[in-house]
Write a protein that holds these residues in place. Structure first.
Motif, short mmCIF file in Angstrom:
data_model
loop_
_atom_site.label_atom_id
_atom_site.label_comp_id
_atom_site.label_asym_id
_atom_site.label_seq_id
_atom_site.Cartn_x
_atom_site.Cartn_y
_atom_site.Cartn_z
N SER A 1 -34.43 28.73 -95.27
CA SER A 1 -35.07 28.40 -93.93
C SER A 1 -36.31 27.29 -93.63
CB SER A 1 -35.72 29.91 -93.23
OG SER A 1 -37.08 30.24 -93.48
N PHE B 1 -38.35 37.96 -90.62
CA PHE B 1 -36.38 37.46 -90.55
C PHE B 1 -35.49 39.19 -90.74
CE2 PHE B 1 -37.78 33.84 -91.08
CZ PHE B 1 -37.03 32.72 -90.89
N TRP C 1 -33.55 33.74 -96.41
CA TRP C 1 -35.26 33.53 -96.15
C TRP C 1 -35.73 32.22 -97.09
CZ3 TRP C 1 -40.27 33.35 -94.15
CH2 TRP C 1 -41.42 33.24 -94.86
#
Length: 316
Positions: free
Chosen positions: A71, A35, A68
């Protein structure tokens, strides 16, 4: 510029699932490392009267932490963790400043620089997670910090923390660690170890297999071999130039030059040339140790004889 952000995640792992958690942590690190903004991960084991594991994720901004958190990749990897936990999954909180100052203090830290074979990064993460799991079973363990290479870099950095040097040495010499290092050969091309808080920090390397450096007496002999000519030359050429200074200041200037010359000139050269000898104790090669001592004795004799002549020459 955005401020760095830290994601703090905690989980209570069911008894008996510690090895499965270590394997999961390796997969988790591989997912989050892909990421944007990810910098490093850290894991802290449960305390003496606790059963909570703590995972720290360092990002370069709050926005990247949020990405994050939202996600699908994170949701999928956390779903794998749920059966291993007491209470179901991770508890997470974010803060926007570094936790470095708040991590537990330690008197013994091992820094490991690892060169990973191309394409083997995920295997290394999984292995590192299992290594962390093994470390938690040893007294004094305080946590492991794992940072992937910076853009353009090639070395992974691991910082292993124990409460005391003795406890760290016990882990570094453990048969369990030696066995795992053999396994790591499949994806690690090479490692360099640096022990913080040593008798001669930064001058000599540490053997990656044992985690130990050479005996202090060996390093001390090399220091003496490199320092003696520096001090002798200062007596001849520097001290007359400093004669007009206050004695305490003159001694300080001389010491600064001596330390700098030893650290950056003589010791790097001597350590390279005597690397074969510094680690003979680890190979139990008594003959090589004796040969090294004989060479040093000859070099000491040459130095002394040379400066005896040089001092007489200067005195007229």
């Amino acid at each position: 510029m955005s401020s760095p952000a830290v994601m703090i995640a905690t989980a209570r792992i069911r008894p008996g699932d510690e090895d499965a958690f270590a394997a999961w942590k390796g997969r988790y690190d591989a997912v989050v490392a892909a990421f944007p903004g990810f910098n490093s991960s850290d894991v802290l084991p449960p305390g003496e009267h606790d059963d909570t594991w703590t995972i720290l994720l360092n990002f370069d901004s709050k926005e990247h932490v949020t990405a994050w958190q939202q996600s699908g990749e994170r949701a999928a990897i956390l779903a794998e963790l749920t059966p291993m936990t007491i209470g179901g999954g991770l508890g997470e909180v974010m803060q926007t400043e570094s936790l470095d100052a708040e991590l537990p203090g330690t008197t013994a830290t091992q820094v490991i620089f690892s060169q990973i074979k191309p394409g083997m990064e995920d295997g290394y993460r999984e292995w590192a997670a299992r290594m962390q799991q093994a470390q938690t079973r040893y007294p004094g363990y305080q946590g492991t910090y794992l940072q992937p290479p910076a853009p353009g870099g090639s070395h992974w950095i691991t910082m292993l923390r124990f409460q005391t040097a003795e406890q760290l040495n016990a882990w570094m010499a453990a048969p369990e660690r030696s066995a795992m290092l053999q396994e790591a050969g499949a994806f690690v091309e090479g490692e360099e170890l640096l022990r913080l808080a040593t008798s001669f920090p930064g001058w000599v390397r540490i053997n990656p297999e044992t985690g130990k450096g050479p005996p202090d007496w060996m390093t001390a002999l090399l220091v003496l071999l490199g320092l003696y000519p520096i001090v002798a030359l200062e007596l001849l050429y520097l001290n007359p130039l400093l004669a007009g200074l206050v004695p305490a200041l003159g001694v300080f200037v001389g010491n600064v030059l001596s330390v700098a010359a030893t650290s950056f000139l003589t010791m790097p050269f001597l350590v390279r040339k005597f690397d074969w000898w510094l680690f003979t104790d680890l190979r139990r090669n008594d003959r090589a140790t004796a040969i090294g001592l004989a060479i040093l004795a000859a070099l000491f004799a040459v130095e002394i004889l040379f400066f005896v002549w040089l001092f007489k020459w200067h005195s007229g």
